[in-house]
Design a protein around this motif. Structure first.
Motif, PDB file in Angstrom:
ATOM      1  N   LYS A 100       0.833  -1.206   0.000  1.00  0.00           N
ATOM      2  CA  LYS A 100       0.000   0.000   0.000  1.00  0.00           C
ATOM      3  C   LYS A 100       0.872   1.262   0.000  1.00  0.00           C
ATOM      4  N   GLU A 101       1.981   1.226   0.747  1.00  0.00           N
ATOM      5  CA  GLU A 101       2.888   2.379   0.811  1.00  0.00           C
ATOM      6  C   GLU A 101       3.501   2.669  -0.563  1.00  0.00           C
ATOM      7  N   ASP A 102       3.846   1.597  -1.290  1.00  0.00           N
ATOM      8  CA  ASP A 102       4.389   1.773  -2.639  1.00  0.00           C
ATOM      9  C   ASP A 102       3.356   2.423  -3.551  1.00  0.00           C
ATOM     10  N   VAL A 103       2.119   1.969  -3.453  1.00  0.00           N
ATOM     11  CA  VAL A 103       1.041   2.510  -4.294  1.00  0.00           C
ATOM     12  C   VAL A 103       0.824   3.988  -3.973  1.00  0.00           C
ATOM     13  N   GLU A 104       0.869   4.338  -2.689  1.00  0.00           N
ATOM     14  CA  GLU A 104       0.702   5.740  -2.296  1.00  0.00           C
ATOM     15  C   GLU A 104       1.847   6.599  -2.832  1.00  0.00           C
ATOM     16  N   THR A 105       3.061   6.081  -2.776  1.00  0.00           N
ATOM     17  CA  THR A 105       4.224   6.814  -3.299  1.00  0.00           C
ATOM     18  C   THR A 105       4.101   6.984  -4.808  1.00  0.00           C
ATOM     19  N   ILE A 106       3.673   5.941  -5.501  1.00  0.00           N
ATOM     20  CA  ILE A 106       3.468   6.029  -6.949  1.00  0.00           C
ATOM     21  C   ILE A 106       2.403   7.074  -7.256  1.00  0.00           C
ATOM     22  N   GLY A 107       1.346   7.120  -6.453  1.00  0.00           N
ATOM     23  CA  GLY A 107       0.305   8.133  -6.632  1.00  0.00           C
ATOM     24  C   GLY A 107       0.855   9.540  -6.477  1.00  0.00           C
ATOM     25  N   LEU A 108       1.734   9.707  -5.516  1.00  0.00           N
ATOM     26  CA  LEU A 108       2.354  11.008  -5.285  1.00  0.00           C
ATOM     27  C   LEU A 108       3.258  11.390  -6.461  1.00  0.00           C
ATOM     28  N   ILE A 109       4.051  10.446  -6.942  1.00  0.00           N
ATOM     29  CA  ILE A 109       4.922  10.695  -8.097  1.00  0.00           C
ATOM     30  C   ILE A 109       4.076  10.992  -9.337  1.00  0.00           C
ATOM     31  N   TYR A 110       3.003  10.226  -9.529  1.00  0.00           N
ATOM     32  CA  TYR A 110       2.098  10.457 -10.658  1.00  0.00           C
ATOM     33  C   TYR A 110       1.556  11.885 -10.605  1.00  0.00           C
ATOM     34  N   LEU A 153       2.866  14.539  -9.129  1.00  0.00           N
ATOM     35  CA  LEU A 153       3.904  15.531  -9.391  1.00  0.00           C
ATOM     36  C   LEU A 153       4.301  15.567 -10.865  1.00  0.00           C
ATOM     37  N   VAL A 154       4.469  14.385 -11.474  1.00  0.00           N
ATOM     38  CA  VAL A 154       4.999  14.307 -12.838  1.00  0.00           C
ATOM     39  C   VAL A 154       3.902  14.484 -13.891  1.00  0.00           C
ATOM     40  N   LYS A 155       2.820  13.739 -13.756  1.00  0.00           N
ATOM     41  CA  LYS A 155       1.782  13.737 -14.799  1.00  0.00           C
ATOM     42  C   LYS A 155       0.779  14.874 -14.651  1.00  0.00           C
ATOM     43  N   GLU A 156       0.402  15.188 -13.415  1.00  0.00           N
ATOM     44  CA  GLU A 156      -0.628  16.211 -13.218  1.00  0.00           C
ATOM     45  C   GLU A 156      -0.042  17.615 -13.066  1.00  0.00           C
ATOM     46  N   ASP A 214      13.337  16.747  -0.302  1.00  0.00           N
ATOM     47  CA  ASP A 214      13.420  17.954   0.525  1.00  0.00           C
ATOM     48  C   ASP A 214      12.197  18.191   1.405  1.00  0.00           C
ATOM     49  N   ASN A 215      11.012  17.937   0.853  1.00  0.00           N
ATOM     50  CA  ASN A 215       9.800  18.355   1.558  1.00  0.00           C
ATOM     51  C   ASN A 215       8.685  17.336   1.366  1.00  0.00           C
ATOM     52  N   LYS A 216       8.937  16.100   1.713  1.00  0.00           N
ATOM     53  CA  LYS A 216       7.977  15.031   1.455  1.00  0.00           C
ATOM     54  C   LYS A 216       6.669  15.226   2.216  1.00  0.00           C
ATOM     55  N   GLU A 217       6.750  15.651   3.481  1.00  0.00           N
ATOM     56  CA  GLU A 217       5.530  15.781   4.297  1.00  0.00           C
ATOM     57  C   GLU A 217       4.571  16.813   3.704  1.00  0.00           C
ATOM     58  N   ALA A 218       5.083  17.973   3.336  1.00  0.00           N
ATOM     59  CA  ALA A 218       4.219  19.012   2.751  1.00  0.00           C
ATOM     60  C   ALA A 218       3.672  18.564   1.401  1.00  0.00           C
ATOM     61  N   THR A 219       4.483  17.862   0.630  1.00  0.00           N
ATOM     62  CA  THR A 219       4.035  17.360  -0.667  1.00  0.00           C
ATOM     63  C   THR A 219       2.908  16.351  -0.484  1.00  0.00           C
ATOM     64  N   ILE A 220       3.055  15.464   0.486  1.00  0.00           N
ATOM     65  CA  ILE A 220       2.009  14.477   0.777  1.00  0.00           C
ATOM     66  C   ILE A 220       0.733  15.178   1.217  1.00  0.00           C
ATOM     67  N   ARG A 221       0.858  16.178   2.095  1.00  0.00           N
ATOM     68  CA  ARG A 221      -0.323  16.917   2.561  1.00  0.00           C
ATOM     69  C   ARG A 221      -1.057  17.560   1.391  1.00  0.00           C
TER      70      ARG A 221
END
Length: 113
Positions: A52-62, A64-67, A81-88
């Protein structure tokens, strides 16, 4: 009773994850090399099992990169640098999309009356 709820599933295949985001499996394999945060378990014959953690990380990368249109280097730096704020921010965007979908469904139902 068999529970088919995806939230309770421990591992996802690369095909399932690719379908979730509408991308090719080759893109996921490429992102694995580019982002150390993605580390699926590999079963026999190199079969990837995403947690599930991998899927969430992929969603975050998607996101940032695609959207947002970031480069891989930019996305990698943002996660470093700023993973927590990016996740939020990502979670807020997803919640807003869900609210929008719900409101559009209500509007469509009301228009049908």
């Amino acid at each position: 009773m068999l529970n088919t709820d995806k939230e309770l599933k421990l591992y996802y295949s690369i095909g399932e994850v690719a379908d979730m985001f509408g991308v090719n499996q080759s893109l996921l394999r490429f992102w694995e090399k580019e982002f150390p945060q993605i580390s699926p378990k590999t079963a026999g014959r190199g079969i990837r099992q995403y947690r599930k953690e991998d899927v969430e990380t992929i969603g975050l990368i998607y996101h940032l990169v695609k959207e947002k249109g970031m480069t891989l280097t930019g996305a990698r730096q943002r996660l470093k640098d700023n993973k927590e704020a990016t996740i939020r921010n990502y979670e807020i965007v997803n919640r807003l999309k869900a609210i929008k979908d719900e409101l559009l469904a209500i509007k469509q139902e009301l228009d049908g009356r």
